[in-house]
Write an enzyme that holds these catalytic residues in place. Structure first.
Site, PDB file in Angstrom:
ATOM      1  N   PHE A   1      -1.123   3.346  29.936  1.00  0.00           N
ATOM      2  CA  PHE A   1      -2.466   2.823  30.193  1.00  0.00           C
ATOM      3  C   PHE A   1      -3.131   2.533  28.855  1.00  0.00           C
ATOM      4  CE2 PHE A   1      -5.245   3.199  34.172  1.00  0.00           C
ATOM      5  CZ  PHE A   1      -4.299   2.626  34.979  1.00  0.00           C
TER       6      PHE A   1
ATOM      7  N   GLN B   1     -19.052   0.465  30.833  1.00  0.00           N
ATOM      8  CA  GLN B   1     -17.701  -0.073  30.636  1.00  0.00           C
ATOM      9  C   GLN B   1     -17.493  -1.365  31.430  1.00  0.00           C
ATOM     10  OE1 GLN B   1     -13.814   1.995  32.064  1.00  0.00           O
ATOM     11  NE2 GLN B   1     -13.799   1.962  29.843  1.00  0.00           N
TER      12      GLN B   1
ATOM     13  N   HIS C   1     -14.455  -3.729  32.618  1.00  0.00           N
ATOM     14  CA  HIS C   1     -12.997  -3.750  32.738  1.00  0.00           C
ATOM     15  C   HIS C   1     -12.514  -5.153  32.396  1.00  0.00           C
ATOM     16  CE1 HIS C   1      -8.957  -3.359  34.287  1.00  0.00           C
ATOM     17  NE2 HIS C   1      -9.156  -2.084  34.512  1.00  0.00           N
TER      18      HIS C   1
ATOM     19  N   LEU D   1     -11.072  -5.651  41.224  1.00  0.00           N
ATOM     20  CA  LEU D   1     -10.322  -5.128  40.084  1.00  0.00           C
ATOM     21  C   LEU D   1      -8.831  -5.465  40.162  1.00  0.00           C
ATOM     22  CD1 LEU D   1     -10.395  -3.206  37.579  1.00  0.00           C
ATOM     23  CD2 LEU D   1      -9.631  -1.422  39.148  1.00  0.00           C
TER      24      LEU D   1
ATOM     25  N   GLU E   1      -5.483  -1.800  35.345  1.00  0.00           N
ATOM     26  CA  GLU E   1      -4.852  -1.767  34.032  1.00  0.00           C
ATOM     27  C   GLU E   1      -3.350  -1.472  34.189  1.00  0.00           C
ATOM     28  OE1 GLU E   1      -7.375  -0.356  30.682  1.00  0.00           O
ATOM     29  OE2 GLU E   1      -6.075   1.389  30.890  1.00  0.00           O
TER      30      GLU E   1
ATOM     31  N   ARG F   1     -10.227  -0.453  26.723  1.00  0.00           N
ATOM     32  CA  ARG F   1     -10.883  -1.475  27.557  1.00  0.00           C
ATOM     33  C   ARG F   1     -11.978  -2.246  26.841  1.00  0.00           C
ATOM     34  NH1 ARG F   1     -10.980   1.777  33.309  1.00  0.00           N
ATOM     35  NH2 ARG F   1      -8.741   1.519  33.575  1.00  0.00           N
TER      36      ARG F   1
ATOM     37  N   HIS G   1     -17.490  -1.983  35.294  1.00  0.00           N
ATOM     38  CA  HIS G   1     -16.508  -1.161  35.995  1.00  0.00           C
ATOM     39  C   HIS G   1     -16.894   0.308  36.082  1.00  0.00           C
ATOM     40  CE1 HIS G   1     -12.650   0.038  37.538  1.00  0.00           C
ATOM     41  NE2 HIS G   1     -12.361   0.772  36.496  1.00  0.00           N
TER      42      HIS G   1
ATOM     43  N   ARG H   1     -14.613   5.054  28.117  1.00  0.00           N
ATOM     44  CA  ARG H   1     -13.681   5.880  28.883  1.00  0.00           C
ATOM     45  C   ARG H   1     -12.281   5.290  28.856  1.00  0.00           C
ATOM     46  NH1 ARG H   1     -11.522   5.704  34.352  1.00  0.00           N
ATOM     47  NH2 ARG H   1     -12.669   3.816  34.856  1.00  0.00           N
TER      48      ARG H   1
HETATM   49  C1  LIG Z   1     -12.077  -0.470  41.834  1.00  0.00           C
HETATM   50  C2  LIG Z   1     -12.006   0.789  41.019  1.00  0.00           C
HETATM   51  C3  LIG Z   1     -10.776   1.259  40.562  1.00  0.00           C
HETATM   52  C4  LIG Z   1     -10.709   2.421  39.791  1.00  0.00           C
HETATM   53  N1  LIG Z   1      -9.487   2.860  39.357  1.00  0.00           N
HETATM   54  C5  LIG Z   1      -9.413   4.019  38.659  1.00  0.00           C
HETATM   55  C6  LIG Z   1      -8.150   4.540  38.248  1.00  0.00           C
HETATM   56  O1  LIG Z   1      -7.096   3.994  38.540  1.00  0.00           O
HETATM   57  N2  LIG Z   1      -8.137   5.699  37.540  1.00  0.00           N
HETATM   58  C7  LIG Z   1      -9.285   6.375  37.207  1.00  0.00           C
HETATM   59  O2  LIG Z   1      -9.196   7.421  36.577  1.00  0.00           O
HETATM   60  N3  LIG Z   1     -10.488   5.896  37.597  1.00  0.00           N
HETATM   61  C8  LIG Z   1     -10.581   4.750  38.317  1.00  0.00           C
HETATM   62  N4  LIG Z   1     -11.808   4.286  38.705  1.00  0.00           N
HETATM   63  C9  LIG Z   1     -12.995   5.119  38.483  1.00  0.00           C
HETATM   64  C10 LIG Z   1     -13.004   6.266  39.490  1.00  0.00           C
HETATM   65  O3  LIG Z   1     -12.400   5.870  40.675  1.00  0.00           O
HETATM   66  C11 LIG Z   1     -14.418   6.747  39.809  1.00  0.00           C
HETATM   67  O4  LIG Z   1     -15.134   7.014  38.633  1.00  0.00           O
HETATM   68  C12 LIG Z   1     -14.386   8.025  40.642  1.00  0.00           C
HETATM   69  O5  LIG Z   1     -13.496   7.917  41.717  1.00  0.00           O
HETATM   70  C13 LIG Z   1     -15.770   8.390  41.146  1.00  0.00           C
HETATM   71  O6  LIG Z   1     -15.658   9.490  42.000  1.00  0.00           O
HETATM   72  P1  LIG Z   1     -16.954  10.253  42.484  1.00  0.00           P
HETATM   73  O7  LIG Z   1     -16.491  11.355  43.370  1.00  0.00           O
HETATM   74  O8  LIG Z   1     -17.780  10.587  41.317  1.00  0.00           O
HETATM   75  O9  LIG Z   1     -17.760   9.149  43.324  1.00  0.00           O
HETATM   76  P2  LIG Z   1     -17.373   8.353  44.676  1.00  0.00           P
HETATM   77  O10 LIG Z   1     -15.971   8.471  45.028  1.00  0.00           O
HETATM   78  O11 LIG Z   1     -17.969   7.006  44.539  1.00  0.00           O
HETATM   79  O12 LIG Z   1     -18.192   9.141  45.764  1.00  0.00           O
HETATM   80  C14 LIG Z   1     -19.596   9.071  45.814  1.00  0.00           C
HETATM   81  C15 LIG Z   1     -20.065   9.736  47.082  1.00  0.00           C
HETATM   82  O13 LIG Z   1     -21.473   9.827  47.049  1.00  0.00           O
HETATM   83  C16 LIG Z   1     -21.996   9.478  48.284  1.00  0.00           C
HETATM   84  N5  LIG Z   1     -23.355   8.964  48.066  1.00  0.00           N
HETATM   85  C17 LIG Z   1     -23.764   8.011  47.201  1.00  0.00           C
HETATM   86  N6  LIG Z   1     -25.091   7.840  47.309  1.00  0.00           N
HETATM   87  C18 LIG Z   1     -25.531   8.700  48.241  1.00  0.00           C
HETATM   88  C19 LIG Z   1     -26.798   8.996  48.823  1.00  0.00           C
HETATM   89  N7  LIG Z   1     -27.915   8.354  48.466  1.00  0.00           N
HETATM   90  N8  LIG Z   1     -26.856   9.925  49.796  1.00  0.00           N
HETATM   91  C20 LIG Z   1     -25.741  10.576  50.209  1.00  0.00           C
HETATM   92  N9  LIG Z   1     -24.526  10.339  49.704  1.00  0.00           N
HETATM   93  C21 LIG Z   1     -24.426   9.416  48.730  1.00  0.00           C
HETATM   94  C22 LIG Z   1     -21.054   8.448  48.863  1.00  0.00           C
HETATM   95  O14 LIG Z   1     -21.130   8.446  50.259  1.00  0.00           O
HETATM   96  C23 LIG Z   1     -19.700   8.973  48.360  1.00  0.00           C
HETATM   97  O15 LIG Z   1     -19.179   9.887  49.284  1.00  0.00           O
HETATM   98  C24 LIG Z   1     -11.897   3.122  39.473  1.00  0.00           C
HETATM   99  C25 LIG Z   1     -13.116   2.656  39.937  1.00  0.00           C
HETATM  100  C26 LIG Z   1     -13.182   1.496  40.677  1.00  0.00           C
HETATM  101  C27 LIG Z   1     -14.532   0.995  41.104  1.00  0.00           C
END
Ligand SMILES: Cc1cc2nc3c(=O)[nH]c(=O)nc-3n(C[C@H](O)[C@H](O)[C@H](O)COP(=O)(O)OP(=O)(O)OC[C@H]3O[C@@H](n4cnc5c(N)ncnc54)[C@H](O)[C@@H]3O)c2cc1C
Length: 557
Positions: free
Chosen positions: A113, A226, A228, A238, A241, A272, A337, A372
């Site tokens: 990566f 960031q 992407h 997306l 990578e 990135r 991203h 990141r």
């Molecule tokens: C398309 C994409 C691909 C990616 N690929 C990678 C990768 O390959 N490797 C890597 O390391 N990272 C990757 N990332 C980054 C990584 O996926 C995220 O940073 C990470 O998964 C975020 O996890 P989280 O649990 O913080 O948030 P999320 O998984 O977004 O969860 C947020 C939660 O909060 C809840 N929520 C939000 N607002 C409210 C509200 N007002 N009230 C109640 N609930 C709420 C939602 O319902 C959800 O359940 C990627 C990101 C994207 C967008």
């Protein structure tokens, strides 16, 4: 009245991991989530999760790569802890049932990566996030806890500098309710919808970050956004990578493999920020394709490899760009991203507000610093989700019952009902679209002073218009007009914090590239930006970066 020991807001990887840790510590736990847990943005993660496993790789190299990737703004004590936890975390997720891709000898398959000195990104084809999310969800489903599904956090309740719970909105009944808690963990994920061109899902509106900020929590390093390098041209979906990790290469209109110029050693697999700026420069200097984009070529990898390792990428390219990556290049341009900034926490997820914790993309520990590395964010959600869950449980056990009452929901309810009663007023969608246009064009990959100052003025004008916003739909059940309005307000607060931080930081570091201050300035700016809410917008202060073993060097790839 609804009352819990530990209340986790968000059911992505960070929220579910935090909840599991707090349950295992013996607390009564609830999760509030506006989405079904499996629809969280974590499920969209494609490329993989980093861990130095196996004899050839080392934890120290992972630490060094992360420190360097962060442009020396990441806290080295936190990064050391994070990288040491990586191996055990991945093994635990496998034991929870994650089906990772395997090499021919049966060991965990790893792909290179960007910015990594060794191929250490472990993956499940190009659906790693979904594989992890399903596994944690199945594990959590064996435990007793309360799930408030399709409930929206509206505000975080803080009195006398202690967090007492939250006010939430139940989409099904339309009721505003207080949920009292001894400790609250904000795990609401990304805020990418501050921008129009983003890889983030529509639900990524930074709600928890904005609510914590309004309740008195510091936001940290918000100016670091960031971009992407490779998102599909029109839809901004997306292209992982992992596509370059598998051997994909970027080319300009002249057919040149231009990354050779910008990162002679690792080329397409530079960090990135470096690759995004290179693509931007190629296009701005006239070496992009008509319509402003570059090509990502995978054809030389062969059908078998492309279709087995990058199946979803094939699907997205065929459906959303009308190209078949097996036989033709994919048109790509950078898109927002990831937010390096977020609710400022320590290694255990604690914020400056007693009883309020945060983890995942909503938080800023900081391990990513100014940029990141791919694959470090999935890992972050699990490592620091667990830490925040443990710390919140510990705090809850020592804390008195929350004095929050049902009446605490009244102020939010009145505010929203007043918006519904208005017969004329501003449309939230128009405000949001205008905000995204400003952020896309003036607060993007490259920044400079007059456009940033102008952007701040425009965002402040939009905030003034938002004060007179109107919710047309007055129905109680599933009023998405109301939730959209709440989200637009949250995004505006975060947009303002991003710009104020970006104006103040008169240097270029990681993803924050100022054309008027093109150099990194360690003497002046080796420090974290903290933003606290003030009457006239964010008030900035600064905190030191933690160093352990690595001295700042020039960052070349
Ligand atoms: C398309 C994409 C691909 C990616 N690929 C990678 C990768 O390959 N490797 C890597 O390391 N990272 C990757 N990332 C980054 C990584 O996926 C995220 O940073 C990470 O998964 C975020 O996890 P989280 O649990 O913080 O948030 P999320 O998984 O977004 O969860 C947020 C939660 O909060 C809840 N929520 C939000 N607002 C409210 C509200 N007002 N009230 C109640 N609930 C709420 C939602 O319902 C959800 O359940 C990627 C990101 C994207 C967008």
């Amino acid at each position: 009245m609804r009352r819990h020991d530990v209340l986790v807001v968000g059911a992505g990887l960070a929220g579910q991991r935090a909840a599991l840790a707090a349950i295992e510590a013996g607390c009564d736990v609830a999760i509030v989530s506006k989405l079904h847990p499996l629809r969280s943005h974590s499920g969209a993660a494609q490329g993989g999760i980093n861990a130095a496993v196996g004899a050839e790789d080392s934890v120290d190299t992972h630490i060094y790569d992360t420190v360097k990737g962060s442009d020396y703004l990441g806290d080295q004590d936190a990064i050391e802890f994070f990288c040491r936890e990586a191996g055990p975390t991945v093994v635990e997720m496998e034991h929870f049932g994650t089906i990772f891709s395997r090499g021919e000898d049966g060991s965990l398959a790893r792909r290179p990566f960007g910015g990594a000195g060794f191929p250490r990104t472990i993956y499940a084809a190009d659906r790693t996030g979904l594989a992890l999310l399903q596994a944690i969800h199945e594990r959590l489903s064996t435990e007793a806890f309360t799930l408030y599904e399709e409930w929206d956090l509206v505000s975080v309740l803080v009195r006398d500098e202690r967090c007492l719970g939250i006010v939430a909105f139940d989409r099904r009944s339309g009721a505003f309710e207080t949920i009292a808690a001894r400790a609250v963990v904000i795990a609401t994920g990304p805020a990418g919808r501050v921008y129009g061109r983003t890889t983030n899902a529509h639900s990524c509106t930074g709600d928890g970050v904005a609510a914590a900020y309004r309740a008195g929590a510091f936001l940290k390093d918000m100016e670091f956004v960031q971009f992407h390098p490779t998102a599909l041209l029109e839809s901004a979906i997306l292209i992982t990578e992992g596509a370059r990790g598998e051997g994909g290469i970027l080319k300009n209109v002249k057919g040149e493999r231009f990354m050779v110029k910008y990162a002679p050693h690792v080329q397409d697999l530079a960090s990135r920020d470096v690759v995004s700026r290179a693509i931007w420069t190629e296009v701005k200097e006239g070496r992009g394709f008509p319509g402003d984009y570059v090509h990502l070529e995978l054809m030389h990898l062969g059908r078998e490899r492309i279709e087995s390792r990058l199946e979803e990428i094939c699907d997205f390219s065929r459906k959303f760009a009308g190209v078949d990556p097996v036989v033709e290049p994919i048109p790509v341009m950078p898109a927002q991203h990831y937010m390096m900034g977020g609710v400022g926490t320590d290694i255990h997820g604690a914020t400056n507000v007693a009883g309020l914790f945060s983890a995942g993309e909503a938080a800023c520990v900081s391990i990513h610093g100014a940029n990141r590395l791919g694959g470090n964010s999935l890992l972050e959600t699990l490592v620091f989700g667990k830490e925040a869950g443990i710390a919140a449980a510990k705090y809850a056990k020592g804390a008195s019952a929350s004095p929050a009452t049902e009446k605490d929901a009244a102020a939010d309810e009145e505010r929203l009902r007043a918006m519904m009663k208005r017969t004329d007023g501003e449309e939230p969608a128009a405000i949001r679209t205008e905000m995204q246009r400003v952020m896309d064009t003036q607060v993007g990959i490259y920044r400079s002073f007059p456009p940033l100052a102008d952007a701040l003025q425009r965002i402040r004008a939009l905030k003034a218009r938002y004060a007179n916003v109107r919710i047309r739909d007055s129905s109680k059940a599933f009023n998405l007009n109301l939730t959209d309005t709440l989200e637009a307000g949250n995004l505006l607060d975060l947009a303002e914090a991003i710009i104020v931080g970006a104006i103040a930081r008169t240097e270029s570091r990681g993803a924050h590239a100022r054309t008027d201050y093109p150099k990194r300035d360690d003497a002046g700016w080796m420090r974290h930006t903290l933003a606290a809410i003030g009457r006239d917008g964010p008030k900035l202060s600064y905190s030191p970066v933690a160093f352990t073993r690595w001295e700042p060097k020039e960052r070349v790839y």
